[in-house]
Motif scaffolding. Structure first.
Motif, PDB file in Angstrom:
ATOM      1  N   TRP A 187      89.041  11.545  60.331  1.00  0.00           N
ATOM      2  CA  TRP A 187      89.434  10.163  60.082  1.00  0.00           C
ATOM      3  C   TRP A 187      88.194   9.307  59.922  1.00  0.00           C
ATOM      4  CZ3 TRP A 187      94.689   8.537  60.447  1.00  0.00           C
ATOM      5  CH2 TRP A 187      95.582   9.520  60.899  1.00  0.00           C
ATOM      6  N   GLU A 213      86.755   5.231  59.524  1.00  0.00           N
ATOM      7  CA  GLU A 213      87.068   3.814  59.716  1.00  0.00           C
ATOM      8  C   GLU A 213      85.890   2.991  59.205  1.00  0.00           C
ATOM      9  OE1 GLU A 213      89.974   4.059  63.637  1.00  0.00           O
ATOM     10  OE2 GLU A 213      87.891   3.390  63.917  1.00  0.00           O
ATOM     11  N   THR A 220      92.130   2.271  63.138  1.00  0.00           N
ATOM     12  CA  THR A 220      93.236   2.896  62.413  1.00  0.00           C
ATOM     13  C   THR A 220      94.546   2.298  62.925  1.00  0.00           C
ATOM     14  OG1 THR A 220      92.001   4.943  62.086  1.00  0.00           O
ATOM     15  CG2 THR A 220      94.391   5.113  61.996  1.00  0.00           C
ATOM     16  N   GLN A 224      97.489   6.282  65.152  1.00  0.00           N
ATOM     17  CA  GLN A 224      96.528   6.661  66.190  1.00  0.00           C
ATOM     18  C   GLN A 224      96.929   7.880  67.011  1.00  0.00           C
ATOM     19  OE1 GLN A 224      95.335   3.220  68.481  1.00  0.00           O
ATOM     20  NE2 GLN A 224      94.457   2.226  66.681  1.00  0.00           N
ATOM     21  N   GLN A 259      95.502  11.099  65.790  1.00  0.00           N
ATOM     22  CA  GLN A 259      94.051  11.274  65.835  1.00  0.00           C
ATOM     23  C   GLN A 259      93.588  12.068  67.052  1.00  0.00           C
ATOM     24  OE1 GLN A 259      92.923   7.065  65.721  1.00  0.00           O
ATOM     25  NE2 GLN A 259      92.144   7.370  63.657  1.00  0.00           N
ATOM     26  N   SER A 304      91.212  15.026  66.575  1.00  0.00           N
ATOM     27  CA  SER A 304      90.371  14.955  65.376  1.00  0.00           C
ATOM     28  C   SER A 304      89.247  13.952  65.557  1.00  0.00           C
ATOM     29  CB  SER A 304      91.213  14.506  64.179  1.00  0.00           C
ATOM     30  OG  SER A 304      92.308  15.358  63.975  1.00  0.00           O
ATOM     31  N   VAL A 343      87.087  10.776  64.754  1.00  0.00           N
ATOM     32  CA  VAL A 343      87.267   9.473  64.116  1.00  0.00           C
ATOM     33  C   VAL A 343      85.862   8.895  63.970  1.00  0.00           C
ATOM     34  CG1 VAL A 343      88.320   7.189  64.266  1.00  0.00           C
ATOM     35  CG2 VAL A 343      89.510   9.183  65.244  1.00  0.00           C
TER      36      VAL A 343
END
Length: 179
Positions: free
Chosen positions: A48, A50, A59, A64, A67, A70, A72
């Motif tokens: 992800w 941002e 996000t 969320q 996520q 993962s 971010v």
């Protein structure tokens, strides 16, 4: 042909107020959620991004929970590879082909895809999970990216291509996502 051994998912900047202002925001959010859940069911790496989260926000809250397992990564350059930390994580992932979704199609998605293509990666742009405020900019970005070598796909199309067979262990789970 997409194969799970070489592919990952990159989600670009679905955050803050802007994510609610793009054309078809609700469909974008729903399609992104389905795409992420399908990628997770298939065991794909998911990353992800941002854009300047302190200024633009995190996000979207409804995404969320997806996520949790993962990375971010914050970025300030419009293109993902313009950010050294992001470029390093993407390079270390071992992914050779990226599914890309997010906003805005003509800015951060566009520049991220061009950077990935220039780096030698393959890209499939998930067209029903990208958007812009102005639909003309979305259309222009998709056309330009296709002309420059990005493949075009949809959430359902890429998930079924990755499974390849109704006997795939994730078939029932993905079927429930796309219905």
């Amino acid at each position: 042909m997409l194969t799970t051994s070489t592919i990952g998912l990159l989600i670009v900047d679905i955050q803050g107020k802007l994510a609610r202002l793009v054309e078809g925001s609700e469909a974008l959010i729903a399609n992104t959620a389905r795409l992420v859940q399908g990628a997770q069911a298939l065991g794909l790496p998911v990353i992800w991004l941002e854009q300047n989260p302190d200024k633009l926000g995190a996000t979207l809250s409804e995404l969320q929970p997806l996520q949790a397992s993962s990375p971010v990564l914050a970025k300030f350059s419009f293109g993902a590879l313009g950010e050294p930390q992001v470029a390093a994580v993407l390079a270390q992932s071992g992914v050779k082909h990226w599914l890309v979704c997010g906003i805005e199609a003509h800015i951060c998605v566009y520049q991220s895809v061009l950077g990935l293509l220039d780096s030698g990666a393959s890209v499939s742009l998930v067209t029903d999970a990208v958007s812009s405020r102005d639909p003309a900019n979305r259309t222009l970005a998709i056309g330009q990216l296709a002309a420059r070598g990005a493949a075009l796909t949809s959430v359902e199309m890429c998930l079924y291509e990755l499974m390849g067979d109704c006997r795939h262990p994730a078939f029932r789970q993905i079927l429930s996502l796309v219905r």
